[in-house]
Design an enzyme around this catalytic site. Structure first.
Site, PDB file in Angstrom:
ATOM      1  N   ASP A 701     -13.974  31.463  28.941  1.00  0.00           N
ATOM      2  CA  ASP A 701     -13.797  30.673  27.734  1.00  0.00           C
ATOM      3  C   ASP A 701     -14.403  31.391  26.517  1.00  0.00           C
ATOM      4  OD1 ASP A 701     -12.941  28.046  26.773  1.00  0.00           O
ATOM      5  OD2 ASP A 701     -15.065  27.803  26.274  1.00  0.00           O
ATOM      6  N   LYS A 705     -12.664  33.106  23.034  1.00  0.00           N
ATOM      7  CA  LYS A 705     -13.115  32.927  21.648  1.00  0.00           C
ATOM      8  C   LYS A 705     -13.327  34.289  20.981  1.00  0.00           C
ATOM      9  CE  LYS A 705     -15.239  28.509  22.651  1.00  0.00           C
ATOM     10  NZ  LYS A 705     -16.448  27.709  22.807  1.00  0.00           N
TER      11      LYS A 705
END
Ligand code: ADP
Ligand code: ASP
Ligand code: MG
Length: 843
Positions: A701, A705
């Site tokens: 995750d 980003k």
């Protein structure tokens, strides 16, 4: 642009009694005369006027003129049965109104004249059926019966209602003389004035009831003043009687800033100049007939538009010089227009081309609505009613046959199915920026302009667009000039943790946004993974769950998209609050189809570069917008910061950050006393991790980003380019969540010793993402000195340090809570407002 003809005007007011009050003309349209109840209402208004000299001009009952004209068409097709049936319906309708309103004696008299007219009509239609065609004179004769019936009936009713008042039926055909020419009906003023003087005594007072629409031609035969001509009748009588005022009573409270059928937020315009009213009427504002203005202008008679159904409303006043108002007073449209474009290098510098072109159109009896020619003279285009497109094309091809053959003119292209949008206002003259605002509004709503024209009066700017986009264009332009709120049609996909909080925030702020910023945020669709709820206007956000349960239907994303993309609403946006890659894969199609996208979903921006680029190409091509601030650091302005740095010419050398609220929390809390596995379980229990904590611990995750930030910096970064240290032990990557949580303590010892080593050196553990301008991207658990900016962050804080050419000695730091539904939803909300301000809302 061509204006309609200005009819000849009389030299002065008709002779009137010097001492008595002046006449006032009141015209009631068909919409005010639908049934017996309407007749009663109109009679009530007329009797309450308290004016000694009233001329009442009446239209036919609603729909009667249309029915009469269809009779002729049916007769031309020899469909006499249809004729008989609809004649019988017309007769019954009037008989019923008479039965309700008139006493036996008056009724008998009225029915006598009605039946005699019906007999005449039958004979006329029979004759038409025999020759299978009807000329204009027959059509006009038939079309005018409706006004004769309504006015006779009304006069009898009024007389009975107030026997003390002098009520006289005056036959307009004996007064108004017209000659039809290429520009429509031309009033023969001197003959009409003579007629009026003969038939209306100088000292006559009381009520004159007059049929509108009908007149006599030069041979003394019955004709009409053209469709919607009763307004014109009223102003002709206004001029003949030297009236003080002409009042047009209809079913709306005045001239509105746009057609209320297309723009529900249209508002009443308090006052208009004759010129403004003329332009609005000519360009489609059906409320008043354009020719109405000419006789009133000549004698400076004010025209008022009032509502029969709301007589206390002030209405609209039309005068020569109204109070200064908005620069743009109203917006109108003409549908069913064809654009004809004549193109060829041979026209450049050749005098007389336009003359020949419009001469040919004139000869073919075609009225041109709009003309536009670029100064290069390479092409000239004009708009005509769609019904005349073929005729126009043929006339042009004939006129330029030689040039077409010789190649000086390359093409004559006809595009039917267009519409014209016109913005009107005297105040537009000598003001800059109006055209800019207009074209910007079209651009932002994704509406393509085919041709534009502005008259030298600067009172009107007209644009030709695709007819299918008329409603949307009207609404976009109406909102752009602040005549109505900017409306956003919103579809929300994924009303889960973030989505449902966003809906709460929207519900609590929408009233204020509407009031303070004229922004109307309408959630018109909500979709879960299985079901969807659609609303034509807007979903009641206070109660959407219950609605979804009750009125929801199985999810069909294509239908959901089509619904949100409603043709009539200028701006549409999809908000994706899922974390679903399949939904993200739809962005390109949405953006291409004219829907903006706002999302906290990271999947699209971290998808393979080819897909990512395809999405942006679609966005660029369609001119739509895509906002995704909440994909990194929730509501923190991180994407915005990267963009600002880049756009102002700074160069980002390096970004480092803690980009996961969950991992920030884990390492803020983990102090060695409680095992790391317990810290994870506790965080999961508090709702701070994903349902499967491995989604956080794997670092994927965070890597996404980092990819998003990298691409924002202009790097061609793929997810696989990021070196990621996963905190999920290799053995536990593929097992079930339960097993994972059970076996997580296996790794506690290793984690404890990493912490102990760091502490020994006075350091802390932090899960850090790093990215350099060269594209080196890493995500790993690092040891940082206790004095490092990342060592002292609170709970779920995100923090990002930007080292740039300008911020090199002292990095730029953005820090704050970077996880949680409220701040993430707020990030999405602020993107939505940014979008709204981009489309013109004043936020
Ligand atoms: P009447 O029968 O009274 O002559 P019309 O039907 O001819 O009435 O005209 C009134 C209608 O015009 C209204 O009901 C409205 O729907 C329509 N209309 C179109 N554009 C406008 C506008 N700009 N302002 C007011 N009404 C408009
Ligand atoms: N009844 C006529 C029409 O419908 C005239 C009018 O109402 O103004 O065109
Ligand atoms: Mg009308």
């Amino acid at each position: 642009m061509l204006l309609s003809d200005t009819p000849a005007v009389p030299a002065g007011p008709a002779a009137g009694p010097a001492a008595a009050a002046r006449w006032v003309v009141h015209k009631f349209g068909g919409s005010s005369l639908a049934d017996a109840g309407c007749f009663r209402r109109v009679a009530g208004i007329a009797l309450d006027l308290g004016e000694p000299r009233v001329a009442l001009v009446l239209s036919a009952c609603r729909g009667v003129t249309d029915a009469l004209i269809s009779l002729v068409t049916a007769a031309e097709g020899a469909r006499l049965d249809t004729c008989r049936a609809s004649l019988a319906r017309l007769e019954t309708r009037h008989v019923e109104i008479a039965a309700e309103l008139l006493g036996p004696v008056e009724r008998q008299a009225f029915l006598g004249s009605l039946q005699s007219d019906i007999g005449d009509l039958e004979r006329l239609l029979h004759a038409v059926a025999l020759v299978r065609s009807a000329g204009r004179d027959i059509r006009d004769r038939v079309a005018g019966f409706g006004e004769l019936w309504s006015s006779r009936l009304f006069a009898a009713f009024l007389r009975a209602r107030d026997p003390g008042r002098a009520v006289r039926w005056l036959d307009a055909r004996e007064v108004i003389a017209v000659e039809w020419g290429p520009l429509g009906p031309g009033v023969q003023w001197s003959a009409s004035r003579e007629n009026a003087a003969r038939l209306i005594a100088p000292d006559e007072a009381g009520v004159l009831v007059i049929p509108g629409f009908v007149a006599s031609d030069t041979r003394g035969l019955q004709t009409t003043l053209g469709r919607n001509g009763s307004d014109f009748s009223a102003s002709i009588f206004g001029a003949l009687l030297g009236a003080r005022e002409i009042v047009i009573w209809t079913d709306v409270s005045g001239v509105l800033s746009a057609d209320p059928g297309q723009v529900p937020d249209a508002k009443v315009i308090g006052s208009l100049s004759y010129n403004e009213a003329m332009e609005l009427a000519y360009f489609g504002a059906k409320v008043i007939h354009p020719q109405t203005m000419a006789p009133a202008v000549e004698q400076d008679i004010p025209i008022r538009i009032r509502n029969t159904f709301a007589p206390s409303d002030a209405g609209t006043t039309i005068v020569a010089a109204p109070e200064p108002g908005e620069q743009v007073k109203g917006i109108t449209s003409i549908r069913d227009v064809a654009l004809v474009n004549l193109e060829g290098a041979g026209m450049i510098g050749v005098p007389g081309t336009a003359h020949r072109l419009f001469g040919a159109l004139h000869e073919a009896g075609i009225s041109v609505i709009l003309i536009s020619q670029g100064s290069s003279e390479h092409s000239i285009c004009f708009a005509v009613p769609a019904g005349q497109a073929t005729l126009a094309e043929r006339a042009v091809r004939r006129a330029f046959a030689a040039e077409l053959q010789g190649g000086q003119i390359q093409s004559v292209a006809v595009d039917s199915g267009c519409a014209i949008i016109a913005v009107v206002g005297d105040g537009m003259a000598h003001h800059h920026g109006i055209a800019g605002k207009l074209f910007q509004a079209f651009g932002q709503a994704g509406i393509n302009l085919r041709a534009i024209a502005q008259g030298a009066s600067q009172r009107n700017i007209s644009a030709v667009i695709d007819g299918k986009e008329t409603s949307r264009a009207l609404r976009a332009v109406h909102a752009a000039f602040y005549l109505s709120p900017h409306t956003l049609s919103i579809g929300l996909v994924g009303p889960g943790t973030i989505g449902s909080v966003l809906l709460e925030q929207l519900a609590s702020q929408s009233e204020r946004l509407r009031r303070d910023f004229k922004l109307d945020l309408r959630v018109r669709g909500i979709a879960t993974s299985r079901r969807m709820l659609l609303a034509e206007q807007a979903i009641d956000l206070a109660d959407w769950r219950a609605h979804l349960d009750r009125a929801g239907e199985p999810l069909d994303l294509d239908r959901f998209t089509a619904h949100v993309a409603a043709e009539h609403l200028p701006h549409r946006v999809m908000i994706d609050c899922t974390a679903d890659a399949h939904i993200a894969a739809r962005y390109a199609d949405w953006l291409r189809a004219g829907l903006h996208v706002v999302t906290p979903n990271k999947k699209a921006n971290s998808a393979p570069l080819t897909e990512f680029r395809r999405m942006h190409e679609a966005r660029r091509a369609a001119g739509t917008q895509y906002f995704y601030e909440a994909t990194v650091g929730a509501g923190l302005p991180i994407i915005l910061t990267v963009r600002d740095l880049r756009e102002t010419g700074d160069r980002i050398r390096e970004i480092e950050g803690i980009l996961s609220g969950t991992l920030a929390y884990l390492f803020n809390v983990f102090d060695g006393k409680v095992p790391f596995s317990e810290v994870v379980k506790d965080a999961k229990a508090r709702g701070l991790t994903e349902p499967d904590p491995r989604d956080d611990l794997s670092g994927r995750d965070v890597a996404r980003k980092l990819v998003i930030l990298g691409r924002e910096m202009g790097l061609a970064l793929e997810l696989d380019d990021v070196e990621v240290e996963s905190l999920v032990p290799a053995a536990l990557r593929d097992c079930s969540i339960v097993e994972f949580l059970e076996r997580l303590p296996d790794g506690d010892a290793a984690m404890n010793s990493r912490l102990a080593e760091a502490r020994h050196d006075g350091q802390v553990l932090r899960y850090v993402a790093r990215l350099t301008a060269a594209g080196k991207a890493t995500v790993a658990l690092e040891r940082l000195g206790a004095g490092h900016a990342f060592a002292n962050i609170a709970l779920t804080d995100n923090v990002v340090r930007f080292v740039t050419d300008r911020y090199c000695d002292n990095a730029l730091v953005v820090q704050g809570p970077g996880a949680g539904p409220a701040v993430t939803a707020a990030g999405v909300f602020s993107d939505l407002l940014r979008l709204a301000s981009g489309i013109g809302a004043r936020i």
